[in-house]
Design an enzyme around this catalytic site. Structure first.
Site, PDB file in Angstrom:
ATOM      1  N   HIS A 197      20.815 166.799 139.528  1.00 19.78           N
ATOM      2  CA  HIS A 197      19.996 165.770 138.885  1.00 19.78           C
ATOM      3  C   HIS A 197      19.724 166.046 137.424  1.00 19.78           C
ATOM      4  CE1 HIS A 197      19.421 164.385 142.989  1.00 19.78           C
ATOM      5  NE2 HIS A 197      19.422 163.226 142.381  1.00 19.78           N
ATOM      6  N   ARG A 305      15.411 155.381 139.511  1.00 19.64           N
ATOM      7  CA  ARG A 305      15.045 156.528 140.369  1.00 19.64           C
ATOM      8  C   ARG A 305      13.536 156.739 140.272  1.00 19.64           C
ATOM      9  NH1 ARG A 305      20.404 158.546 138.457  1.00 19.64           N
ATOM     10  NH2 ARG A 305      21.537 159.356 140.249  1.00 19.64           N
ATOM     11  N   ARG A 340      14.583 152.083 143.576  1.00 19.89           N
ATOM     12  CA  ARG A 340      14.734 152.897 144.769  1.00 19.89           C
ATOM     13  C   ARG A 340      13.401 153.561 145.074  1.00 19.89           C
ATOM     14  NH1 ARG A 340      18.811 157.846 144.566  1.00 19.89           N
ATOM     15  NH2 ARG A 340      17.253 158.789 143.230  1.00 19.89           N
ATOM     16  N   GLU A 439      24.578 156.994 151.630  1.00 15.71           N
ATOM     17  CA  GLU A 439      24.878 158.307 151.043  1.00 15.71           C
ATOM     18  C   GLU A 439      24.958 159.409 152.091  1.00 15.71           C
ATOM     19  OE1 GLU A 439      21.946 159.061 147.967  1.00 15.71           O
ATOM     20  OE2 GLU A 439      20.313 158.335 149.190  1.00 15.71           O
ATOM     21  N   ASN A 462      27.142 160.480 144.920  1.00 14.31           N
ATOM     22  CA  ASN A 462      26.805 161.890 144.639  1.00 14.31           C
ATOM     23  C   ASN A 462      26.474 162.610 145.936  1.00 14.31           C
ATOM     24  OD1 ASN A 462      26.921 160.988 142.037  1.00 14.31           O
ATOM     25  ND2 ASN A 462      24.712 160.857 141.783  1.00 14.31           N
ATOM     26  N   ASP A 463      25.605 161.990 146.724  1.00 11.61           N
ATOM     27  CA  ASP A 463      25.232 162.611 147.989  1.00 11.61           C
ATOM     28  C   ASP A 463      26.291 162.386 149.056  1.00 11.61           C
ATOM     29  OD1 ASP A 463      22.826 164.049 147.700  1.00 11.61           O
ATOM     30  OD2 ASP A 463      21.750 162.167 147.427  1.00 11.61           O
ATOM     31  N   ARG A 473      26.138 169.796 145.807  1.00 13.67           N
ATOM     32  CA  ARG A 473      26.475 169.201 144.513  1.00 13.67           C
ATOM     33  C   ARG A 473      25.901 169.972 143.325  1.00 13.67           C
ATOM     34  NH1 ARG A 473      22.729 163.703 144.841  1.00 13.67           N
ATOM     35  NH2 ARG A 473      22.652 163.699 142.582  1.00 13.67           N
ATOM     36  N   CYS A 510      26.193 153.358 142.847  1.00 18.54           N
ATOM     37  CA  CYS A 510      25.283 153.845 141.793  1.00 18.54           C
ATOM     38  C   CYS A 510      25.409 155.349 141.606  1.00 18.54           C
ATOM     39  CB  CYS A 510      23.851 153.444 142.094  1.00 18.54           C
ATOM     40  SG  CYS A 510      23.228 154.126 143.635  1.00 18.54           S
TER      41      CYS A 510
HETATM   42  C1  PEP Z   1      23.652 159.381 144.792  1.00 14.65           C
HETATM   43  O1  PEP Z   1      23.398 160.216 145.666  1.00 14.65           O
HETATM   44  O2  PEP Z   1      24.803 159.036 144.487  1.00 14.65           O
HETATM   45  C2  PEP Z   1      22.564 158.764 144.014  1.00 14.65           C
HETATM   46  C3  PEP Z   1      22.790 157.802 143.163  1.00 14.65           C
HETATM   47  O3  PEP Z   1      21.324 159.277 144.182  1.00 14.65           O
HETATM   48  P1  PEP Z   1      20.840 160.635 143.495  1.00 14.65           P
HETATM   49  O4  PEP Z   1      21.895 161.064 142.529  1.00 14.65           O
HETATM   50  O5  PEP Z   1      19.545 160.360 142.814  1.00 14.65           O
HETATM   51  O6  PEP Z   1      20.703 161.541 144.661  1.00 14.65           O
HETATM   52 MG    MG Z   2      21.358 160.432 146.378  1.00 13.18          MG
END
Ligand code: PEP
Ligand code: MG
Length: 605
Positions: A197, A305, A340, A439, A462-463, A473, A510
């Site tokens: 993050h 976020r 979110r 995710e 991402n997740d 990650r 996203c």
């Molecule tokens: C993701 O997981 O792709 C996402 C957009 O949420 P975050 O990066 O805040 O976990």
């Molecule tokens: Mg996420």
């Protein structure tokens, strides 16, 4: 090699996660608590280190008290006595008084003083008693060390009075959120991955960043000159004068090039040559960023976020949240804003809400799980959201949904809150779209039963990549295994698109993949309808999209779906699109981790 000023020049290479160049002075914010290295500090830092210890000590006591009361119901009184012992050790003057004394008298860092005191105590008990007591001391030492690191990060966002390059072992989003980011020229850290993050935040704040440098926090000292190359990943501590000049030139060229791309494509429509319109919205961390994102060409916010509001201090009140959401909605109107609900945990710890000692926080008590377990906190957020809904086009999105039950429970709470507001005669917009993030692989496997419950889906790649490939990650040790273009990941995206379209709802992405040009070819080709990107990437990605046809993207995605390895897929994408993508600001060289989203430039050396 020594520089003109007599300081040692050190070149380090890490993972570039936010593109751009910086030259500045080191501002040191967090060193890895090194248990066996005794570190001294200048006298003026003594009060700071003592207060750090006091906070970590108080926090450790609170945690053990909490554990004792929680465990007393489930374990025998005899077993629960271990926590009494821990409390006694923490309160013992040997720790509570000797640690601050050592900091004061020997000018040690809090971590070094804790290590010295607890190590000696542990050796002593090892000799005269059973190993149990020594183990208790080690346990307490670990807790104190962990909390020292937490305190340094969460409670002591640095006060920055001049521009600087932040150097740290690790930086958390809460540290960045609490600091005056306009003073931060760049970030250099020992740890971190491309989709951690803090990397995402750095990109969205357009702060050049290099992570995974391993030992920058050990070699750089406060006030050293440092140059950072967020395109290649090079960091030079105490550079030569020639290097400083070289990086100045690169920085100037970079800035000129970026503003050129923004100016050229800001007002153009995100549409392929054969007329496929792919709306591009922005990912923002704070409502205040909304106006700037629209300036950069976003057609709304695809991901706000909201947890970043929770990093500013205490958990925000309903009124504070309402004002923040209203600001985002009004700034974006008539464009939509997808907010979110709070997504904490993993590397996003919120003071007073998150647990700091979970064995595996990424898969622990986080995100929607916390919201469903803490209904008062969740309802406050839902009330604030619905109250703000009359000020724009609100879309509410639930994160980390693993299955049907979680989704329907979250939706039911939203409906209850709506009914409550109506009873109180507080206006709420008639139509507020409700969606979920995809995710977690289990959500994809049962996507057909979820699509009927929502108005839209947004894939959090991402997740999704992290959980599908079982690759943390944020861990640079396994960064080469974090492959956005893994065939397994692409198949999941494909399944989500098919199920959503059968139900007649839209799919957005996203995650950071949306900001990566080559990944974008695959996503749009697989059927993703909308993209939500880092604001700084919108102009470049839009220009790139406008140079492509949808039919070629579709063909390429279908070809990739048949491939067996991420390497094959990368090779195909690079051979077809790398050169063209580079013209619009994408990195030119092959990368192992294409999800990095580092908005690199064409090499201009
Ligand atoms: C993701 O997981 O792709 C996402 C957009 O949420 P975050 O990066 O805040 O976990
Ligand atoms: Mg996420």
């Amino acid at each position: 090699m020594e520089t003109e000023a007599g300081r040692t020049r050190i070149l380090l290479r890490g993972l570039p996660v936010s593109a751009g160049y910086a030259i500045g002075k080191v501002r040191f914010v967090h060193r890895k608590p090194q248990s066996d290295v005794v570190q001294t500090i200048p006298e003026e830092r003594v009060p700071y280190e003592i207060s750090l210890f006091e906070k970590a000590h108080a926090r450790s006591l609170r945690e053990v008290e909490l554990l004792r009361s929680q465990m007393s119901e489930t374990i025998s009184a005899q077993d629960a006595s271990i926590f009494r012992t821990h409390i006694q050790i923490l309160q013992d003057p040997k720790i509570a008084e000797d640690v601050p004394k050592l900091i004061l008298e020997e000018h040690l860092t809090a971590a070094s003083a804790v290590y010295k005191v607890t190590h000696e105590l542990s050796l002593f008990f090892e000799k005269i008693a059973s190993g149990d007591k020594a183990r208790d001391i080690d346990d307490i030492a670990d807790r104190l060390m962990g909390n020292l690191s937490e305190e340094t990060q969460a409670l002591n966002a640095p006060v920055l009075d001049e521009e600087c390059v932040i150097v740290a072992h690790n930086v958390t989003p809460s540290l960045l959120a609490g600091a005056d980011t306009s003073k931060i020229l760049a970030l250099a850290t020992d740890t971190g991955g491309a989709t951690s993050h803090v990397a995402i935040l750095a990109r969205s704040l357009r702060i050049p960043a290099v992570v995974g440098l391993n030992r920058v926090s050990l070699v750089a000292r406060d006030g050293d000159t440092i140059v950072l190359d967020g395109v290649e990943g090079d960091v030079v501590v105490n550079p030569t004068e020639d290097e400083v000049e070289l990086y100045r030139q690169r920085r100037r060229r970079w800035i000129e090039r970026q503003s050129d791309i923004v100016a050229r494509s800001k007002t153009s429509r995100p549409e392929t040559l054969d007329g496929k319109y792919v709306p591009m919205l922005a990912n923002v961390e704070l409502p205040e960023e909304t106006a700037n994102a629209l300036e950069l060409g976003a057609e709304g916010v695809g991901l706000l976020r909201s947890e970043f509001l929770f990093f500013r201090g205490a958990i925000p009140s309903e009124e504070e949240q309402f004002q923040a959401y209203r600001l985002a909605l009004e700034s974006a109107y008539p464009n939509p804003v997808t907010i979110r609900t709070v997504d904490t945990g993993g590397d996003k710890l919120v003071k007073g809400l998150s647990l700091s000692d979970e064995p595996n926080p990424v898969m622990g008590w986080r995100s929607i799980r916390v919201c469903l377990d803490e209904p008062a906190m969740f309802r406050t957020q839902l009330r604030a959201l619905l109250r703000a809904s009359v000020y724009g086009r609100l879309k509410v999105m639930f994160p980390m949904i693993c299955g049907y039950d979680e989704l329907t429970r979250a939706k039911a709470m939203l409906e209850e809150v709506r009914a409550e507001l109506e009873r109180e005669r507080i206006p709420v917009a008639e139509s507020v779209e409700v969606g979920m993030m995809v995710e977690v692989p289990s959500a994809v496997m049962q996507i057909k039963s979820l699509v009927g419950e929502v108005d839209f889906l947004s894939i959090g790649t991402n997740d999704l990549i992290q959980f599908t490939l079982a690759v943390d990650r944020s861990n640079e040790k396994v960064k080469d295994l974090y492959r956005a273009h893994h065939p397994g990941v692409l198949r999941l995206v494909n399944m989500v698109c098919d199920a959503a379209h059968d139900e007649g709802i839209t799919v957005s992405v996203c995650g950071e993949m949306a900001s990566d040009m080559l990944s974008m070819v695959l996503l749009v080709g697989l059927g993703v309808d909308e993209l939500s990107l880092i604001p700084a990437r919108i102009a470049g990605n839009k220009a790139f999209l406008r140079s492509l046809t949808y039919s070629e993207m579709r063909e390429c995605a279908l070809e990739c779906l048949k491939m067996k390895t991420a390497d094959e897929i990368d090779a195909l994408l690079l051979s077809r699109y790398a050169e063209r993508a580079a013209e619009f600001g994408a990195p030119a060289a092959p990368r192992k981790a294409p999800a990095a989203g580092a908005d690199g430039a064409k090499r201009e050396r």
